[in-house]
Design a protein around this motif. Sequence first.
Motif, PDB file in Angstrom:
ATOM      1  N   GLN A 194       0.950  -1.427  -0.095  1.00 43.86           N
ATOM      2  CA  GLN A 194       0.007   0.060  -0.079  1.00 43.86           C
ATOM      3  C   GLN A 194       0.762   1.347   0.070  1.00 43.86           C
ATOM      4  OE1 GLN A 194      -2.468   0.515   3.499  1.00 43.86           O
ATOM      5  NE2 GLN A 194      -3.764   2.042   2.581  1.00 43.86           N
ATOM      6  N   LEU A 195       1.786   1.383   0.795  1.00 44.00           N
ATOM      7  CA  LEU A 195       2.630   2.317   0.905  1.00 44.00           C
ATOM      8  C   LEU A 195       3.265   2.774  -0.493  1.00 44.00           C
ATOM      9  CD1 LEU A 195       4.674   4.576   2.295  1.00 44.00           C
ATOM     10  CD2 LEU A 195       6.320   2.559   3.013  1.00 44.00           C
ATOM     11  N   ASP A 214      -1.868   6.769 -12.190  1.00 39.10           N
ATOM     12  CA  ASP A 214      -3.266   7.250 -12.993  1.00 39.10           C
ATOM     13  C   ASP A 214      -3.440   6.816 -14.205  1.00 39.10           C
ATOM     14  OD1 ASP A 214      -1.146   8.657 -14.143  1.00 39.10           O
ATOM     15  OD2 ASP A 214      -1.955  10.495 -13.671  1.00 39.10           O
ATOM     16  N   GLY A 215      -2.953   5.737 -14.701  1.00 42.41           N
ATOM     17  CA  GLY A 215      -3.036   5.011 -16.028  1.00 42.41           C
ATOM     18  C   GLY A 215      -2.355   4.005 -16.233  1.00 42.41           C
ATOM     19  N   LEU A 216      -1.763   3.351 -17.386  1.00 43.39           N
ATOM     20  CA  LEU A 216      -1.067   2.399 -17.620  1.00 43.39           C
ATOM     21  C   LEU A 216       0.188   2.636 -17.847  1.00 43.39           C
ATOM     22  CD1 LEU A 216      -3.570   0.590 -20.098  1.00 43.39           C
ATOM     23  CD2 LEU A 216      -3.050  -0.021 -17.503  1.00 43.39           C
ATOM     24  N   THR A 252       0.186  -8.677  -3.776  1.00 40.48           N
ATOM     25  CA  THR A 252      -0.711  -8.221  -2.983  1.00 40.48           C
ATOM     26  C   THR A 252      -1.880  -7.302  -3.717  1.00 40.48           C
ATOM     27  OG1 THR A 252       0.660  -6.185  -2.752  1.00 40.48           O
ATOM     28  CG2 THR A 252       1.102  -7.892  -1.068  1.00 40.48           C
ATOM     29  N   GLY A 253      -1.892  -7.295  -4.937  1.00 35.40           N
ATOM     30  CA  GLY A 253      -3.017  -6.654  -5.483  1.00 35.40           C
ATOM     31  C   GLY A 253      -3.002  -5.220  -5.718  1.00 35.40           C
ATOM     32  N   GLY A 307      -3.585  -1.677  -9.021  1.00 35.17           N
ATOM     33  CA  GLY A 307      -4.775  -2.840  -9.057  1.00 35.17           C
ATOM     34  C   GLY A 307      -6.056  -2.462  -8.346  1.00 35.17           C
ATOM     35  N   ARG A 308      -5.854  -1.605  -7.351  1.00 34.79           N
ATOM     36  CA  ARG A 308      -7.048  -1.328  -6.520  1.00 34.79           C
ATOM     37  C   ARG A 308      -6.949   0.101  -6.072  1.00 34.79           C
ATOM     38  NH1 ARG A 308      -6.236  -4.753  -1.067  1.00 34.79           N
ATOM     39  NH2 ARG A 308      -4.058  -5.223  -1.304  1.00 34.79           N
TER      40      ARG A 308
END
Length: 194
Positions: free
Chosen positions: A127-128, A136-138, A165-166, A180-181
């Motif tokens: 997450q960090l 903000d894109g690919l 970790t997604g 990923g999320r």
Amino acid sequence: MSLEAARAADVLAALSSPIRLSALAELTRRGREGATIAELAYALDASVPQTGDACARLVALGLATGSGNGVYRARPEGLRDAAAAVDNLQPISPLLTEYPQLRGYFAHGRLSSMPPTLSERYTQLGQLLARFLDLDGLYTEDEINKRLAEVTDDVAGVRRMMVDTGWLERDRAGSTYGAGRPVPAAVDGSPRTA
């Protein structure tokens, strides 16, 4: 450049002088006892004027103290302050303050070790780093690698951890990456975990 960073640069530049570095090392070795300029000159096999100049510069930088009786002592916290200023310049530092539980995995703004794979901190590290990447894109793998290289030497391992970790998603070909999320924003200075 911040005032702290400029001061850190001055400290490092001053210590590039062999006589100053040797004087600081000798004062540190002597501890609380300290040394006079004459004692330092003898220990360093240097002239008294050279040693006096080195001591004056160390005092001016806050790396040593001089007393009225001519005894100089090292002040190692001056080096710690300079190192902290350099650390604060690292790109991950502002985010790392919100993840105090992860500080032990970083050294001088760089990821030095990874938490155990199944631990909560493993996910928090993902997450960090997702917040650090701020996707903000690919992006191509090279773009992701370049950004991760700012904070780690193990770019491939960290990229893989983020996918596992997604927090990072890659296409089937493994050449394009995106978020990923959604990355949660910090609330009251502490991160929300997924």
